[in-house]
Design a protein around this motif. Structure first.
Motif, PDB file in Angstrom:
ATOM      1  N   SER A  61       1.384   6.019   1.063  1.00  0.00           N
ATOM      2  CA  SER A  61       0.550   7.178   0.793  1.00  0.00           C
ATOM      3  C   SER A  61       1.341   8.433   1.115  1.00  0.00           C
ATOM      4  O   SER A  61       2.010   8.504   2.144  1.00  0.00           O
ATOM      5  CB  SER A  61      -0.719   7.132   1.646  1.00  0.00           C
ATOM      6  OG  SER A  61      -1.483   8.308   1.445  1.00  0.00           O
ATOM      7  N   SER A  85      -4.058  13.339  -1.621  1.00  0.00           N
ATOM      8  CA  SER A  85      -3.062  12.295  -1.366  1.00  0.00           C
ATOM      9  C   SER A  85      -3.048  11.294  -2.507  1.00  0.00           C
ATOM     10  O   SER A  85      -3.966  11.213  -3.315  1.00  0.00           O
ATOM     11  CB  SER A  85      -3.341  11.576  -0.037  1.00  0.00           C
ATOM     12  OG  SER A  85      -4.607  10.977  -0.035  1.00  0.00           O
ATOM     13  N   LEU A  87      -2.448   7.211  -3.039  1.00  0.00           N
ATOM     14  CA  LEU A  87      -2.413   5.921  -2.356  1.00  0.00           C
ATOM     15  C   LEU A  87      -1.958   4.868  -3.361  1.00  0.00           C
ATOM     16  O   LEU A  87      -2.567   4.702  -4.417  1.00  0.00           O
ATOM     17  CB  LEU A  87      -3.796   5.575  -1.808  1.00  0.00           C
ATOM     18  CG  LEU A  87      -3.945   4.281  -1.034  1.00  0.00           C
ATOM     19  CD1 LEU A  87      -3.066   4.281   0.212  1.00  0.00           C
ATOM     20  CD2 LEU A  87      -5.401   4.074  -0.638  1.00  0.00           C
ATOM     21  N   ASP A  98      -4.832   1.464  -6.632  1.00  0.00           N
ATOM     22  CA  ASP A  98      -4.172   2.774  -6.575  1.00  0.00           C
ATOM     23  C   ASP A  98      -5.162   3.891  -6.898  1.00  0.00           C
ATOM     24  O   ASP A  98      -5.877   3.824  -7.898  1.00  0.00           O
ATOM     25  CB  ASP A  98      -3.014   2.846  -7.579  1.00  0.00           C
ATOM     26  CG  ASP A  98      -1.875   1.914  -7.242  1.00  0.00           C
ATOM     27  OD1 ASP A  98      -1.933   1.233  -6.202  1.00  0.00           O
ATOM     28  OD2 ASP A  98      -0.922   1.860  -8.043  1.00  0.00           O
TER      29      ASP A  98
END
Length: 188
Positions: A61, A85, A87, A98
């Protein structure tokens, strides 16, 4: 103007001699810039997190977080934060997990109440996970609140408490695997 740059790095490892397939290694790198101007505090943090499971890269991440705390007015403080963010799961079968994540909140708190320097406050939270892979059921909206308090017992010891409520609403692609899913997290 008072500006501070700080860096943090961490490595941890968990080993299970009876089940090495759950052995986990985690690395974290973080760089933060904080600046105080006219009583307000601005902050920006970039970070990267990588985990390995049984020696193979498992999840990573990377994110950016921006924060602002306005100058206190009569011991009241208003602060906000937003974080974005990405991931990513490494094993191909898990790539459907994802997501691109945005999350933020705004908090109002009262400081220096009484002789124990009590601090009380509340926050509103919200965000969203957007699945990056077509057909993934992991997109969701999140919203909630938290109430918190902290009191100094002595000059070096303090006690804190928090209650929170967070809803995750899975909405894309006909719900979560075709099921209307609404998760509710209650924490104290």
């Amino acid at each position: 103007t008072n500006t501070r740059l700080s860096a943090r790095a961490a490595v941890s490892h968990r080993a299970n001699p009876d089940a090495d397939f759950v052995d986990q290694t985690i690395t974290l790198a973080q760089l933060s810039l904080t600046s105080r101007m006219a009583g307000a505090e601005w902050s920006a943090t970039v970070d990267n997190f990588i985990s390995w499971l049984d020696g193979a890269r498992f999840r990573s991440s990377s994110g950016l977080e921006l924060g602002l705390a306005l100058p206190r007015w009569r011991n009241w403080e208003l602060a906000g934060v937003v974080r974005g963010s990405v991931l990513t799961y490494e094993p191909l079968p898990l790539r459907w997990l994802d997501v691109d994540r945005v999350f933020g909140g705004v908090a109002l708190s009262r400081h220096e109440i009484g002789s124990h320097r009590l601090r009380l406050g509340g926050a509103l939270l919200g965000g969203q996970d957007r699945a990056r892979n077509a057909g993934s059921p992991y997109s969701n909206d999140r919203y909630g609140w938290r109430l918190f308090g902290e009191a100094a017992v002595t000059a070096r010891v303090s006690v804190s408490a928090e209650v929170a409520y967070l809803v995750s609403d899975f909405f894309d692609g006909g719900g979560f695997f075709g099921i209307d899913r609404l998760d509710r997290l209650k924490a104290a």
